[in-house]
Design a protein around this motif. Structure first.
Motif, PDB file in Angstrom:
ATOM      1  N   PRO A  24     -17.838-102.242  -6.085  1.00  0.00           N
ATOM      2  CA  PRO A  24     -17.956-103.690  -5.869  1.00  0.00           C
ATOM      3  C   PRO A  24     -19.058-104.058  -4.893  1.00  0.00           C
ATOM      4  O   PRO A  24     -19.334-103.326  -3.946  1.00  0.00           O
ATOM      5  CB  PRO A  24     -16.582-104.073  -5.310  1.00  0.00           C
ATOM      6  N   ARG A  25     -19.682-105.202  -5.153  1.00  0.00           N
ATOM      7  CA  ARG A  25     -20.690-105.749  -4.257  1.00  0.00           C
ATOM      8  C   ARG A  25     -20.131-107.019  -3.628  1.00  0.00           C
ATOM      9  O   ARG A  25     -20.082-108.056  -4.256  1.00  0.00           O
ATOM     10  CB  ARG A  25     -21.978-106.057  -5.016  1.00  0.00           C
ATOM     11  N   GLY A  26     -19.667-106.897  -2.408  1.00  0.00           N
ATOM     12  CA  GLY A  26     -19.120-108.051  -1.715  1.00  0.00           C
ATOM     13  C   GLY A  26     -17.599-108.048  -1.723  1.00  0.00           C
ATOM     14  O   GLY A  26     -16.953-107.480  -2.608  1.00  0.00           O
ATOM     15  N   ASN A  27     -17.019-108.721  -0.718  1.00  0.00           N
ATOM     16  CA  ASN A  27     -15.571-108.751  -0.560  1.00  0.00           C
ATOM     17  C   ASN A  27     -14.869-109.495  -1.684  1.00  0.00           C
ATOM     18  O   ASN A  27     -13.777-109.109  -2.104  1.00  0.00           O
ATOM     19  CB  ASN A  27     -15.216-109.393   0.789  1.00  0.00           C
ATOM     20  N   ALA A  28     -15.477-110.572  -2.175  1.00  0.00           N
ATOM     21  CA  ALA A  28     -14.841-111.353  -3.238  1.00  0.00           C
ATOM     22  C   ALA A  28     -14.688-110.515  -4.502  1.00  0.00           C
ATOM     23  O   ALA A  28     -13.645-110.536  -5.158  1.00  0.00           O
ATOM     24  CB  ALA A  28     -15.664-112.606  -3.529  1.00  0.00           C
ATOM     25  N   THR A  29     -15.726-109.762  -4.835  1.00  0.00           N
ATOM     26  CA  THR A  29     -15.659-108.906  -6.024  1.00  0.00           C
ATOM     27  C   THR A  29     -14.616-107.816  -5.824  1.00  0.00           C
ATOM     28  O   THR A  29     -13.854-107.493  -6.738  1.00  0.00           O
ATOM     29  CB  THR A  29     -17.027-108.273  -6.305  1.00  0.00           C
ATOM     30  N   ALA A  30     -14.578-107.233  -4.631  1.00  0.00           N
ATOM     31  CA  ALA A  30     -13.597-106.184  -4.341  1.00  0.00           C
ATOM     32  C   ALA A  30     -12.181-106.716  -4.488  1.00  0.00           C
ATOM     33  O   ALA A  30     -11.302-106.037  -5.041  1.00  0.00           O
ATOM     34  CB  ALA A  30     -13.815-105.629  -2.936  1.00  0.00           C
ATOM     35  N   ARG A  31     -11.925-107.936  -4.003  1.00  0.00           N
ATOM     36  CA  ARG A  31     -10.592-108.523  -4.126  1.00  0.00           C
ATOM     37  C   ARG A  31     -10.244-108.753  -5.597  1.00  0.00           C
ATOM     38  O   ARG A  31      -9.119-108.496  -6.028  1.00  0.00           O
ATOM     39  CB  ARG A  31     -10.528-109.848  -3.359  1.00  0.00           C
ATOM     40  N   ALA A  32     -11.204-109.237  -6.365  1.00  0.00           N
ATOM     41  CA  ALA A  32     -10.952-109.473  -7.792  1.00  0.00           C
ATOM     42  C   ALA A  32     -10.642-108.168  -8.518  1.00  0.00           C
ATOM     43  O   ALA A  32      -9.713-108.098  -9.335  1.00  0.00           O
ATOM     44  CB  ALA A  32     -12.155-110.158  -8.429  1.00  0.00           C
ATOM     45  N   LEU A  33     -11.392-107.118  -8.214  1.00  0.00           N
ATOM     46  CA  LEU A  33     -11.172-105.829  -8.864  1.00  0.00           C
ATOM     47  C   LEU A  33      -9.807-105.255  -8.513  1.00  0.00           C
ATOM     48  O   LEU A  33      -9.166-104.592  -9.340  1.00  0.00           O
ATOM     49  CB  LEU A  33     -12.271-104.846  -8.486  1.00  0.00           C
ATOM     50  N   SER A  34      -9.360-105.493  -7.295  1.00  0.00           N
ATOM     51  CA  SER A  34      -8.075-104.945  -6.859  1.00  0.00           C
ATOM     52  C   SER A  34      -6.912-105.571  -7.609  1.00  0.00           C
ATOM     53  O   SER A  34      -5.796-105.033  -7.601  1.00  0.00           O
ATOM     54  CB  SER A  34      -7.886-105.162  -5.352  1.00  0.00           C
ATOM     55  N   GLN A  35      -7.138-106.699  -8.270  1.00  0.00           N
ATOM     56  CA  GLN A  35      -6.082-107.415  -8.979  1.00  0.00           C
ATOM     57  C   GLN A  35      -6.129-107.190 -10.492  1.00  0.00           C
ATOM     58  O   GLN A  35      -5.444-107.866 -11.245  1.00  0.00           O
ATOM     59  CB  GLN A  35      -6.177-108.914  -8.682  1.00  0.00           C
ATOM     60  N   ALA A  36      -6.951-106.232 -10.931  1.00  0.00           N
ATOM     61  CA  ALA A  36      -7.091-105.978 -12.365  1.00  0.00           C
ATOM     62  C   ALA A  36      -7.075-104.487 -12.637  1.00  0.00           C
ATOM     63  O   ALA A  36      -7.367-103.671 -11.753  1.00  0.00           O
ATOM     64  CB  ALA A  36      -8.385-106.595 -12.887  1.00  0.00           C
ATOM     65  N   GLN A  37      -6.734-104.145 -13.869  1.00  0.00           N
ATOM     66  CA  GLN A  37      -6.751-102.745 -14.270  1.00  0.00           C
ATOM     67  C   GLN A  37      -8.088-102.359 -14.879  1.00  0.00           C
ATOM     68  O   GLN A  37      -8.597-101.269 -14.634  1.00  0.00           O
ATOM     69  CB  GLN A  37      -5.645-102.472 -15.297  1.00  0.00           C
ATOM     70  N   TRP A  38      -8.674-103.267 -15.662  1.00  0.00           N
ATOM     71  CA  TRP A  38      -9.897-102.973 -16.397  1.00  0.00           C
ATOM     72  C   TRP A  38     -11.025-103.914 -16.027  1.00  0.00           C
ATOM     73  O   TRP A  38     -10.793-105.109 -15.792  1.00  0.00           O
ATOM     74  CB  TRP A  38      -9.669-103.094 -17.909  1.00  0.00           C
TER      75      TRP A  38
END
Length: 262
Positions: A24-38
């Protein structure tokens, strides 16, 4: 999903990879990725388009998914539940013709075969650049065993690259054509899209720490000497030795898992 169960799902236009495998690039993207499987990305340019959790798909930018993409999403879900199989080659052939490439003529001149992409690939660890390495199921297991056996003998092997899509190779051609190169000039350096062994997920470029990637100097390393003696026991062969019948330059770093061909 544990990393040992990670897989890449491969469609016509899209790929789905475990969100945890993304960088992930940036905290917002990291948070979004943490809430998804794919994580869903476009094959032609690697752009991240959407996140998926179960049956819920969330676009990362409104309108990112076209109707064709949504059809492909359904195919990816099916690929996750089915046994890996080769993808159809008809779409690739159409794109080769658009580039002015005749696949039958090229195959006859080089002795190379068209290589279908698998619908699913397995996570085989990380490559030298901390990117996920994707390979055919059998090739992934064989690579891990071979790497561990080499380590036990005091030899460090690292992966430079594994699976590459048809789109990846097509992108190389389009960029070089845009810079004014002819098809024949490009073919003197790059295999035609669809004809690279990397497309099948059974070929990989192998290196060793401290040695530049994909250079002939690799043949002078202890790692290469070990591969010459031991790789065949794990089902790997060097595809392009000196004076190979395909006219491809000597590539001591390029090895293909052949056990799955038997």
């Amino acid at each position: 999903m544990h990393s040992g169960q990670w897989r890449l799902l491969n469609g016509e236009f899209l790929e789905a990879l475990p969100a945890a495998a993304a960088n992930p690039r940036g905290n917002a993207t990291a948070r979004a990725l943490s809430q998804a499987q794919w994580l869903i990305r476009r094959k032609s340019d690697g752009r991240f388009l959407a996140l998926r959790e179960g049956d819920t798909v969330r676009e990362l930018q409104r309108g990112a998914l076209t109707p064709s993409h949504r059809v492909d999403l359904a195919a990816l879900a099916e690929a996750d539940q089915a046994t890996a199989s080769p993808r159809e080659l008809s779409g690739l052939i159409d794109r080769l013709h658009a580039l002015g490439l005749d696949e039958a003529d090229y195959a006859e001149r080089t002795g190379l075969d068209l290589v279908a992409e698998p619908t699913r690939l397995s996570f085989a660890g990380w490559d030298r650049y901390a990117r996920p390495l994707w390979l055919d199921d059998g090739a992934s297991r064989a690579w891990r065993r071979m790497r561990d056996a080499a380590r036990a003998d005091g030899i460090a092997l690292d992966a430079i690259s594994g699976y590459r899509s048809h789109d990846y190779q097509l992108g190389i051609f389009r960029r070089k054509l845009a810079r004014g190169q002819t098809v024949e000039q490009i073919l003197s350096v790059n295999a035609a899209p669809g004809f690279s062994e990397h497309h099948g997920g059974r070929a990989m470029d192998i290196g060793t720490p401290g040695e530049p990637p994909a250079e002939e100097s690799f043949e002078a390393t202890p790692a290469f000497a070990w591969l010459r003696e031991q790789a065949n026991a794990f089902g790997f062969v060097m595809s392009y030795p000196h004076d190979n019948p395909h006219g491809i330059v000597y590539e001591p770093w390029h090895w293909r898992w052949t056990a799955g061909d038997r």
